[in-house]
Design a protein around this motif. Structure first.
Motif, PDB file in Angstrom:
ATOM      1  N   ILE A 155     -85.113 -36.984 -11.119  1.00  0.00           N
ATOM      2  CA  ILE A 155     -85.840 -37.436 -10.426  1.00  0.00           C
ATOM      3  C   ILE A 155     -86.713 -36.510  -9.444  1.00  0.00           C
ATOM      4  O   ILE A 155     -87.809 -36.337  -9.045  1.00  0.00           O
ATOM      5  CB  ILE A 155     -85.693 -38.539  -9.713  1.00  0.00           C
ATOM      6  N   LEU A 156     -85.845 -35.787  -8.808  1.00  0.00           N
ATOM      7  CA  LEU A 156     -86.261 -34.546  -7.894  1.00  0.00           C
ATOM      8  C   LEU A 156     -87.033 -33.811  -8.451  1.00  0.00           C
ATOM      9  O   LEU A 156     -88.125 -33.256  -7.832  1.00  0.00           O
ATOM     10  CB  LEU A 156     -84.921 -33.758  -7.205  1.00  0.00           C
ATOM     11  N   VAL A 157     -86.715 -33.043  -9.560  1.00  0.00           N
ATOM     12  CA  VAL A 157     -87.636 -32.402 -10.597  1.00  0.00           C
ATOM     13  C   VAL A 157     -88.830 -32.751 -10.492  1.00  0.00           C
ATOM     14  O   VAL A 157     -90.011 -32.150 -10.516  1.00  0.00           O
ATOM     15  CB  VAL A 157     -86.741 -31.749 -11.690  1.00  0.00           C
TER      16      VAL A 157
ATOM     17  N   ALA B  62     -94.118 -30.143 -18.926  1.00  0.00           N
ATOM     18  CA  ALA B  62     -93.221 -29.193 -17.809  1.00  0.00           C
ATOM     19  C   ALA B  62     -91.818 -29.838 -17.614  1.00  0.00           C
ATOM     20  O   ALA B  62     -90.934 -29.163 -17.696  1.00  0.00           O
ATOM     21  CB  ALA B  62     -94.229 -28.845 -16.564  1.00  0.00           C
ATOM     22  N   TRP B  63     -92.071 -30.993 -17.352  1.00  0.00           N
ATOM     23  CA  TRP B  63     -90.690 -31.671 -16.796  1.00  0.00           C
ATOM     24  C   TRP B  63     -89.538 -31.869 -17.995  1.00  0.00           C
ATOM     25  O   TRP B  63     -88.445 -31.298 -17.891  1.00  0.00           O
ATOM     26  CB  TRP B  63     -90.971 -33.133 -16.247  1.00  0.00           C
ATOM     27  N   GLU B  64     -90.070 -31.918 -19.270  1.00  0.00           N
ATOM     28  CA  GLU B  64     -89.087 -31.929 -20.154  1.00  0.00           C
ATOM     29  C   GLU B  64     -88.477 -30.665 -20.565  1.00  0.00           C
ATOM     30  O   GLU B  64     -87.308 -30.539 -21.005  1.00  0.00           O
ATOM     31  CB  GLU B  64     -89.921 -32.536 -21.540  1.00  0.00           C
TER      32      GLU B  64
ATOM     33  N   ALA C 233     -86.291 -15.637 -10.180  1.00  0.00           N
ATOM     34  CA  ALA C 233     -87.588 -14.974 -11.030  1.00  0.00           C
ATOM     35  C   ALA C 233     -87.591 -15.728 -12.122  1.00  0.00           C
ATOM     36  O   ALA C 233     -89.100 -16.087 -12.308  1.00  0.00           O
ATOM     37  CB  ALA C 233     -87.386 -13.524 -10.981  1.00  0.00           C
ATOM     38  N   ASP C 234     -86.711 -16.259 -12.941  1.00  0.00           N
ATOM     39  CA  ASP C 234     -87.234 -16.946 -14.130  1.00  0.00           C
ATOM     40  C   ASP C 234     -87.661 -18.385 -13.671  1.00  0.00           C
ATOM     41  O   ASP C 234     -88.703 -18.972 -14.288  1.00  0.00           O
ATOM     42  CB  ASP C 234     -85.781 -17.387 -14.999  1.00  0.00           C
ATOM     43  N   VAL C 235     -87.273 -18.999 -12.637  1.00  0.00           N
ATOM     44  CA  VAL C 235     -87.534 -20.293 -12.391  1.00  0.00           C
ATOM     45  C   VAL C 235     -89.057 -20.035 -11.666  1.00  0.00           C
ATOM     46  O   VAL C 235     -89.858 -21.000 -12.121  1.00  0.00           O
ATOM     47  CB  VAL C 235     -86.656 -20.854 -11.139  1.00  0.00           C
ATOM     48  N   VAL C 236     -89.185 -19.435 -10.917  1.00  0.00           N
ATOM     49  CA  VAL C 236     -90.630 -19.078 -10.387  1.00  0.00           C
ATOM     50  C   VAL C 236     -91.553 -18.843 -11.677  1.00  0.00           C
ATOM     51  O   VAL C 236     -92.813 -19.288 -11.551  1.00  0.00           O
ATOM     52  CB  VAL C 236     -90.644 -17.884  -9.326  1.00  0.00           C
ATOM     53  N   GLY C 237     -91.227 -18.041 -12.347  1.00  0.00           N
ATOM     54  CA  GLY C 237     -92.067 -17.677 -13.640  1.00  0.00           C
ATOM     55  C   GLY C 237     -92.324 -19.041 -14.435  1.00  0.00           C
ATOM     56  O   GLY C 237     -93.466 -18.854 -14.990  1.00  0.00           O
ATOM     57  N   PHE C 238     -91.436 -19.635 -14.592  1.00  0.00           N
ATOM     58  CA  PHE C 238     -91.609 -21.106 -15.099  1.00  0.00           C
ATOM     59  C   PHE C 238     -92.910 -21.757 -14.619  1.00  0.00           C
ATOM     60  O   PHE C 238     -93.699 -22.385 -15.038  1.00  0.00           O
ATOM     61  CB  PHE C 238     -90.194 -21.757 -15.360  1.00  0.00           C
ATOM     62  N   TRP C 239     -92.731 -21.742 -13.360  1.00  0.00           N
ATOM     63  CA  TRP C 239     -93.561 -22.446 -12.337  1.00  0.00           C
ATOM     64  C   TRP C 239     -95.027 -22.050 -12.615  1.00  0.00           C
ATOM     65  O   TRP C 239     -95.860 -22.696 -12.649  1.00  0.00           O
ATOM     66  CB  TRP C 239     -93.087 -22.204 -10.941  1.00  0.00           C
TER      67      TRP C 239
END
Length: 310
Positions: free
Chosen positions: A45-47, A63-65, A83-89
């Motif tokens: 839910i936070l995501v 994106a959520w899935e 960096a991977d998390v930011v890259g996903f964003w």
């Protein structure tokens, strides 16, 4: 029901229980099916709440899935390379990159400070990095049925039109709290936001979607569907936010670059001494450095170098 404490001149219908029942039955009978509405997992839910802050819900679903499949728990996200998390964003055009950074840090907090267990109240949830009052209340409501009445743009529009609540934040807060049945924050907050999202949009669809509040709604009775102005998002194209994303995306590919080389890769009109030159780019990189995303090394004998922080 009049707010006598603040002296505001507004009232909710006397048959408030009927108003509440009508909305809940309408929502439970048919509503948009988003995957995060099928879970009570506070992480999931936070995501969804963080992703939805600047992105239309229809685009958030994919994106959520993908995000929750790649990092299914706070433990998995906490161990991920930032960096991977930011890259996903960036790859999914989810808005400000800081939100990815804060989401990553909040996962680390849950693991390190709360032994992997989410806090359950709005006040406690606000202790997580980047989680403000609205997001904290949404997670408390939808994960733990432990929240207050949500007051967002949709809820304000509904309250203003249906019950002539004045365009005043305190009045909206009081009205929303009075409207919500006690102990029903999960279904109620979903329902009233759904009402604003599909029936009481800027251009209303009262009859088309069978709005459950038509018999009580002042706007429906009068035909006057004016509402408080809805804030507009600043243009993304050409914005500072867009170039922050380009910097991160370019450094993900090259890891480090001299500043002028980086400048030419992120905008075609880059000239070292021009309006969009070294001074502009250094300011952008300094902001990213403050956010913990890049390192800016000001070499003494050569050009400054920007590196992606790992």
């Amino acid at each position: 029901m009049t707010d006598t404490e603040s002296g505001a001149d507004w009232a909710l219908p006397d048959d408030l229980e009927a108003v509440q029942t009508a909305l809940i039955e309408w929502y439970e009978g048919d509503h948009r099916d988003f995957p995060w509405r099928r879970t009570e997992d506070p992480y999931e839910i936070l995501v969804s709440e963080v992703m939805s802050q600047q992105t239309q819900l229809g685009r958030v679903v994919e994106a959520w899935e993908e995000f929750t499949e790649r990092w299914p728990t706070t433990a998995a996200l906490a161990e991920a390379d930032r960096a991977d998390v930011v890259g996903f964003w960036i790859d999914h055009s989810l808005g400000y990159n800081n939100r990815a950074k804060y989401l990553h840090e909040s996962a680390q907090q849950v693991e390190q400070e709360y032994d992997g267990e989410f806090p359950t109240t709005p006040d406690e949830l606000q202790e997580l990095m980047g989680v403000g009052p609205y997001t904290a209340n949404a997670v408390a409501s939808f994960a733990f049925n432990n929240g207050d009445a949500v007051v967002d743009t949709n809820v304000k529009r509904v309250a203003y039109r249906a019950f002539s609540i004045p365009d005043d934040d305190a009045a909206f807060e009081d009205a929303a709290a009075d409207l919500m049945p006690e102990g029903e924050s999960r279904v109620w907050n979903n329902a009233i936001m759904e009402l604003g999202g599909v029936a009481c949009e800027q251009t209303p669809n009262c009859d088309e979607v069978g709005c459950p509040w038509r018999e009580w709604c002042d706007a429906y009775a009068s035909g006057d569907f004016t509402a408080p102005d809805v804030p507009t998002q600043p243009s993304f194209e050409g914005s500072r936010r867009q170039f922050r994303g380009r910097v991160i995306g370019t450094l993900r590919e090259y890891d480090e670059l001299e500043i002028d080389t980086l400048g030419h890769r992120i905008r075609v009109d880059y000239t070292p001494d021009g309006e969009y030159g070294r001074e502009w780019l250094t300011g952008l990189l300094s902001d990213l450095e403050d956010d913990g995303l890049v390192d800016l090394e000001m070499e003494t004998e050569s050009e400054p170098v920007a590196r992606l922080r790992r």
